[in-house]
Design a protein around this motif. Structure first.
Motif, PDB file in Angstrom:
ATOM      1  N   CYS A 113      -4.829   4.118  -1.529  1.00  0.00           N
ATOM      2  CA  CYS A 113      -4.858   3.043  -0.522  1.00  0.00           C
ATOM      3  C   CYS A 113      -3.575   2.985   0.313  1.00  0.00           C
ATOM      4  CB  CYS A 113      -5.027   1.685  -1.202  1.00  0.00           C
ATOM      5  SG  CYS A 113      -6.512   1.501  -2.205  1.00  0.00           S
ATOM      6  N   CYS A 170      -3.596   3.681   3.955  1.00  0.00           N
ATOM      7  CA  CYS A 170      -4.882   3.343   4.608  1.00  0.00           C
ATOM      8  C   CYS A 170      -4.695   2.228   5.626  1.00  0.00           C
ATOM      9  CB  CYS A 170      -5.886   2.919   3.539  1.00  0.00           C
ATOM     10  SG  CYS A 170      -7.518   2.513   4.209  1.00  0.00           S
ATOM     11  N   CYS A 199      -7.070  -4.857   0.449  1.00  0.00           N
ATOM     12  CA  CYS A 199      -8.009  -4.143   1.310  1.00  0.00           C
ATOM     13  C   CYS A 199      -8.762  -5.151   2.175  1.00  0.00           C
ATOM     14  CB  CYS A 199      -8.996  -3.351   0.444  1.00  0.00           C
ATOM     15  SG  CYS A 199     -10.216  -2.464   1.416  1.00  0.00           S
ATOM     16  N   LYS A 224     -14.413  -5.461   0.214  1.00  0.00           N
ATOM     17  CA  LYS A 224     -14.248  -4.246  -0.593  1.00  0.00           C
ATOM     18  C   LYS A 224     -13.216  -4.459  -1.694  1.00  0.00           C
ATOM     19  CE  LYS A 224     -14.568   0.045   1.199  1.00  0.00           C
ATOM     20  NZ  LYS A 224     -14.147   1.333   1.831  1.00  0.00           N
ATOM     21  N   ASN A 234     -14.224  -3.616  -5.402  1.00  0.00           N
ATOM     22  CA  ASN A 234     -13.437  -2.647  -6.165  1.00  0.00           C
ATOM     23  C   ASN A 234     -12.837  -3.263  -7.426  1.00  0.00           C
ATOM     24  OD1 ASN A 234     -13.843  -0.505  -4.434  1.00  0.00           O
ATOM     25  ND2 ASN A 234     -11.946  -0.788  -3.302  1.00  0.00           N
TER      26      ASN A 234
HETATM   27  S1  SF4 Z   1     -10.052   0.527  -1.033  1.00  0.00           S
HETATM   28 FE1  SF4 Z   1      -9.622  -0.277   1.038  1.00  0.00          FE
HETATM   29  S2  SF4 Z   1      -7.420   0.066   1.335  1.00  0.00           S
HETATM   30 FE2  SF4 Z   1      -8.057   1.357  -0.387  1.00  0.00          FE
HETATM   31  S3  SF4 Z   1      -8.558   3.345   0.530  1.00  0.00           S
HETATM   32 FE3  SF4 Z   1     -10.480   2.174   0.433  1.00  0.00          FE
HETATM   33  S4  SF4 Z   1     -10.650   1.161   2.429  1.00  0.00           S
HETATM   34 FE4  SF4 Z   1      -8.515   1.809   2.205  1.00  0.00          FE
END
Ligand code: SF4
Length: 148
Positions: free
Chosen positions: A58, A61, A69, A82, A86
């Motif tokens: 992440c 990102c 996120c 997300k 997650n």
């Molecule tokens: S969880 Fe969110 S912040 Fe992490 S890589 Fe995926 S989209 Fe990007």
């Protein structure tokens, strides 16, 4: 020794994609999946700290904002954060795998743990819209390649 911080499901995604034989390419999100995958797949002794949080994938990102996120999963109705998706998924994985949050182990040890818990793992880690049988098959193929 270098320690990589990873969400467990991110590492399962890497094993599964490796099993499917799909190359790791840079993403328009700018995240580090492709570079982390290359590093981990090249080194079974890589030390990994498992977290329920933004991880080393992440870090670069564009959706990581103030440590969280901000991406939204629109395949859910109503759409779901997300970050929350997650976090829920990784907490379930910690329980399923009998791991403590913050646990550290080598990639090789994690592969053994996944092999020991393979039966039923796809019921925990298959993403919405993904075929569970295919997920299981790709995980097993990934393990076979990496533990050969
Ligand atoms: S969880 Fe969110 S912040 Fe992490 S890589 Fe995926 S989209 Fe990007």
């Amino acid at each position: 020794m270098i320690t990589v911080q990873l969400r467990p499901h991110h590492l399962l995604d890497i094993i599964s994609q490796h099993g499917a034989g799909t190359p790791f390419e840079p993403s328009e999100y700018g995240h580090a999946l492709h570079t982390v995958a290359a590093a981990v797949l090249a080194d079974p002794q890589m030390n990994i700290e498992f977290v329920v949080d933004a991880d080393d994938i992440c870090a670069p990102c564009k959706h990581l904002v103030n440590g969280r996120c901000d991406d939204v999963l629109r395949r859910f109705d109503p759409p779901k954060s997300k970050q929350e998706y997650n976090d829920d998924l990784d907490r379930r994985l910690f329980v399923y795998l009998g791991m403590a949050e913050g646990a550290t182990m080598t990639f090789a040890r994690f592969l053994r743990l996944i092999r020991e818990h393979l039966d039923g793992l796809e019921q925990v880690c298959t993403h919405p819209g993904e075929d569970a049988a295919r997920r299981r098959e790709n995980l097993e193929r990934g393990l076979d390649k990496l533990q050969a």
